[in-house]
Write an enzyme that holds these catalytic residues in place. Sequence first.
Site, PDB file in Angstrom:
ATOM      1  N   GLY A   1      11.875 -59.018  54.495  1.00 28.64           N
ATOM      2  CA  GLY A   1      12.846 -58.936  53.295  1.00 28.64           C
ATOM      3  C   GLY A   1      13.632 -57.835  53.271  1.00 28.64           C
TER       4      GLY A   1
ATOM      5  N   GLY B   1      15.315 -54.716  50.554  1.00 33.16           N
ATOM      6  CA  GLY B   1      15.167 -54.102  49.347  1.00 33.16           C
ATOM      7  C   GLY B   1      16.350 -53.306  48.889  1.00 33.16           C
TER       8      GLY B   1
ATOM      9  CG  PHE C   1      16.560 -47.209  48.172  1.00 32.90           C
ATOM     10  CD1 PHE C   1      17.497 -46.594  47.871  1.00 32.90           C
ATOM     11  CD2 PHE C   1      15.705 -47.685  47.137  1.00 32.90           C
ATOM     12  CE1 PHE C   1      17.776 -46.067  46.663  1.00 32.90           C
ATOM     13  CE2 PHE C   1      15.718 -47.176  45.834  1.00 32.90           C
ATOM     14  CZ  PHE C   1      16.752 -46.537  45.593  1.00 32.90           C
TER      15      PHE C   1
ATOM     16  CG  ASP D   1      11.876 -54.985  36.192  1.00 37.04           C
ATOM     17  OD1 ASP D   1      12.079 -56.034  35.428  1.00 37.04           O
ATOM     18  OD2 ASP D   1      12.535 -54.850  37.443  1.00 37.04           O
TER      19      ASP D   1
END
Length: 986
Positions: A628, A630, A632, A746
């Site tokens: 995947g 992200g 950064f 979150d």
Amino acid sequence: MAVRRLGAALLLLPLLAAVEETLMDSTTATAELGWMVHPPSGWEEVSGYDENMNTIRTYQVCNVFESSQNNWLRTKFIRRRGAHRIHVEMKFSVRDCSSIPSVPGSCKETFNLYYYEADFDLATKTFPNWMENPWVKVDTIAADESFSQVDLGGRVMKINTEVRSFGPVSRNGFYLAFQDYGGCMSLIAVRVFYRKCPRIIQNGAIFQETLSGAESTSLVAARGSCIANAEEVDVPIKLYCNGDGEWLVPIGRCMCKAGFEAVENGTVCRGCPSGTFKANQGDEACTHCPINSRTTSEGATNCVCRNGYYRADLDPLDMPCTTIPSAPQAVISSVNETSLMLEWTPPRDSGGREDLVYNIICKSCGSGRGACTRCGDNVQYAPRQLGLTEPRIYISDLLAHTQYTFEIQAVNGVTDQSPFSPQFASVNITTNQAAPSAVSIMHQVSRTVDSITLSWSQPDQPNGVILDYELQYYEKELSEYNATAIKSPTNTVTVQGLKAGAIYVFQVRARTVAGYGRYSGKMYFQTMTEAEYQTSIKEKLPLIVGSSAAGLVFLIAVVVIAIVCNRRGFERADSEYTDKLQHYTSGHMTPGMKIYIDPFTYEDPNEAVREFAKEIDISCVKIEQVIGAGEFGEVCSGHLKLPGKREIFVAIKTLKSGYTEKQRRDFLSEASIMGQFDHPNVIHLEGVVTKSTPVMIITEFMENGSLDSFLRQNDGQFTVIQLVGMLRGIAAGMKYLADMNYVHRDLAARNILVNSNLVCKVSDFGLSRFLEDDTSDPTYTSALGGKIPIRWTAPEAIQYRKFTSASDVWSYGIVMWEVMSYGERPYWDMTNQDVINAIEQDYRLPPPMDCPSALHQLMLDCWQKDRNHRPKFGQIVNTLDKMIRNPNSLKAMAPLSSGINLPLLDRTIPDYTSFNTVDEWLEAIKMGQYKESFANAGFTSFDVVSQMMMEDILRVGVTLAGHQKKILNSIQVMRAQMNQIQSVEV
């Protein structure tokens, strides 16, 4: 052995006489038989009489006075008609040779029987040859009785009957031949036949007629078929037909199905008459329906309970139907400050059952708005709240000066079957004045060589206005009897006059007008040593001297700066021992509990990384594949092999090349946060790689990825208990974080990771910072420049940027909704502004499909507008634990008549008439992936789709249980809408 032989003999006893099918019978001839004789002077056809003096055609021969006789008599061609073994019955009379005067010695009293096979009638006067070969000899026939001259005079008939058989025969037919070689006899009658086993009903099965075998010892297996409304048990049903046409050796059996009884000697399975039933297969008779039940038709397998009566899941079918109990009686309450004793007498009517228990429902009515809400999990019940077997309970830890309503429900084994709520008796009470509860947590603010400054939180249950606090402390090496007590009007105090480097035990309690509450758990803190103090002074001395050189004008500012710097230096110079002790508690707190430290409060963020995250050598890390991306950089999977430890599977976040120092600091801040956590339901940090490129954060690997996508991929595949178990894990992780004073900000299903054992872990700590004050749109923009997750965020956090553990509880309620809906998007396709407006108008999400009412009630509790009324994560964990321990509480499905009385958003299935095609309808119900499958199967019009059943949905290729249920429910709504349209047209 004798018993075993007897059993075998019984198996061989014939069940029914054989059926004989005649192929030829000479007695039925009305004219001459016309059989072939050789030589012509031998056998002679004459008319005679049988034993009943009926006229018949016979053959006779009597050439006894001539030697070397060889007289043959041949029948006409006889078709075998499928028979494998032929039987011949002969009736004849023979003259006793000794009764004939002057008879030569060649006189015989026997004759021979022969047969010859052929596919068609081919015999002539000379063919087959009149000799034993080609003819096959069956037997020599001898008379049991012969007659003499005397018998002739007295007209006495002595007729012999003999039966012989032969086989196997395989041609289409055969001839019989009778050879006389010197006798005086009359062949009165010949009957040729074969045998077969008759049609029979045996052991509940029908066996059709079966031809016997070719040999006398043959056993021909026949398969039976169960009679109507019977079914096979044991082994396949067989009977054996022997060579004589008799049934032998029954194997297996059929029994009447459930709902049918055996009658007429087991040959018929009849449906149970109305008012009777039979639950299982067998030959036993139907039984009458138990009390309070009936049948609606014949052939019932169980009796239906009458209206108002029910049968529990584990009740036997022959048990009477029962009903719910009436309400408990004569409730007596006794209030003592914030505790309560309730006693009552059993209901007048137990419903006809012996499994009566009681549930206690507690409602707090202290808001003054006329609405009561359910009590929190802080209330204690002894012996328990649900499933009480005795009519009494002790309730404690209630709030002071609060009105409560307690409902005492009477329930039994069929309460869950009833559509009505349990009967209950209620009692209203008001608690008295009570002391505050214990302080739950205390932490160190600062310390010097002779003082420690402490702060603590207010008690969870103040039970009034806190007047002041009393702090008790003593040296760890001394006993509690040496404790010193000081008072503080606030929740912060500085304790002076302590020994340098000594460890002290601290406890605090609150006081109201009702008196002191209990002391908190023991907390351990250590003062600075002289060496630590001198070190901190030397570190800050250049700053003080340099500042004073600026002049007298800045003297006051310098003094202030020096004081602040010294204070922060004291806090930073804590020894390793103190760092461990200051977070340790006993009693009320969980051992090992620590307080979260925001890494952004460090002057050098790299120091936070060094303190909270373990540095890992790059040689220990093996990146295998990218899984995947992200914010950064890339997210990879790989392996981590530390020296002396086994290799483990890990997830690796990498920092992309070309990063700025701020990006590096923000990237590693998540590791500084994760490194402070150690809980089975919080993602575990293995370590970081900062001394080589690329910079990495290494965490445990979660095989099933994010919770939202995992649920969507497994729609409808889990039980409610499994889903509650997942929710319990998330709540436990959030309780741990809340206890550390950490606010997530979150919390959503996308930020929950799932491992191979379905353990859910809280992750993604990237939004856990305060929102920047200079953001252009504080409602939507976070400190990291991303959008606030409106659909998951509490209203006070959206409006005022006030993030707390209570706002995390709101988000947790949304996560609950996501889990129970298998990853459906909260608020569906509503815009963010529509979501904000709906929440402001007190609208809340409705229960997902098949969501238990207890879970939706917990969601609504999490979505209380007043954050102080929301449950804490500890209470949520306790509530979910109770649901798991009592699965029956999850049987009642929403909608729920909630005391909160909040309006629910309407997410009804759309009217099919608003769509032009089936494809549009499928898209509207979020099942668009099946459009092509519906079209290929011919379901292209609403009329056809409305007739679909579950088997049609399976045939289309819908295999997920959740999708099947959603489509079927939508079709049922479509049918109802069609019926409504038709009724309007009429």
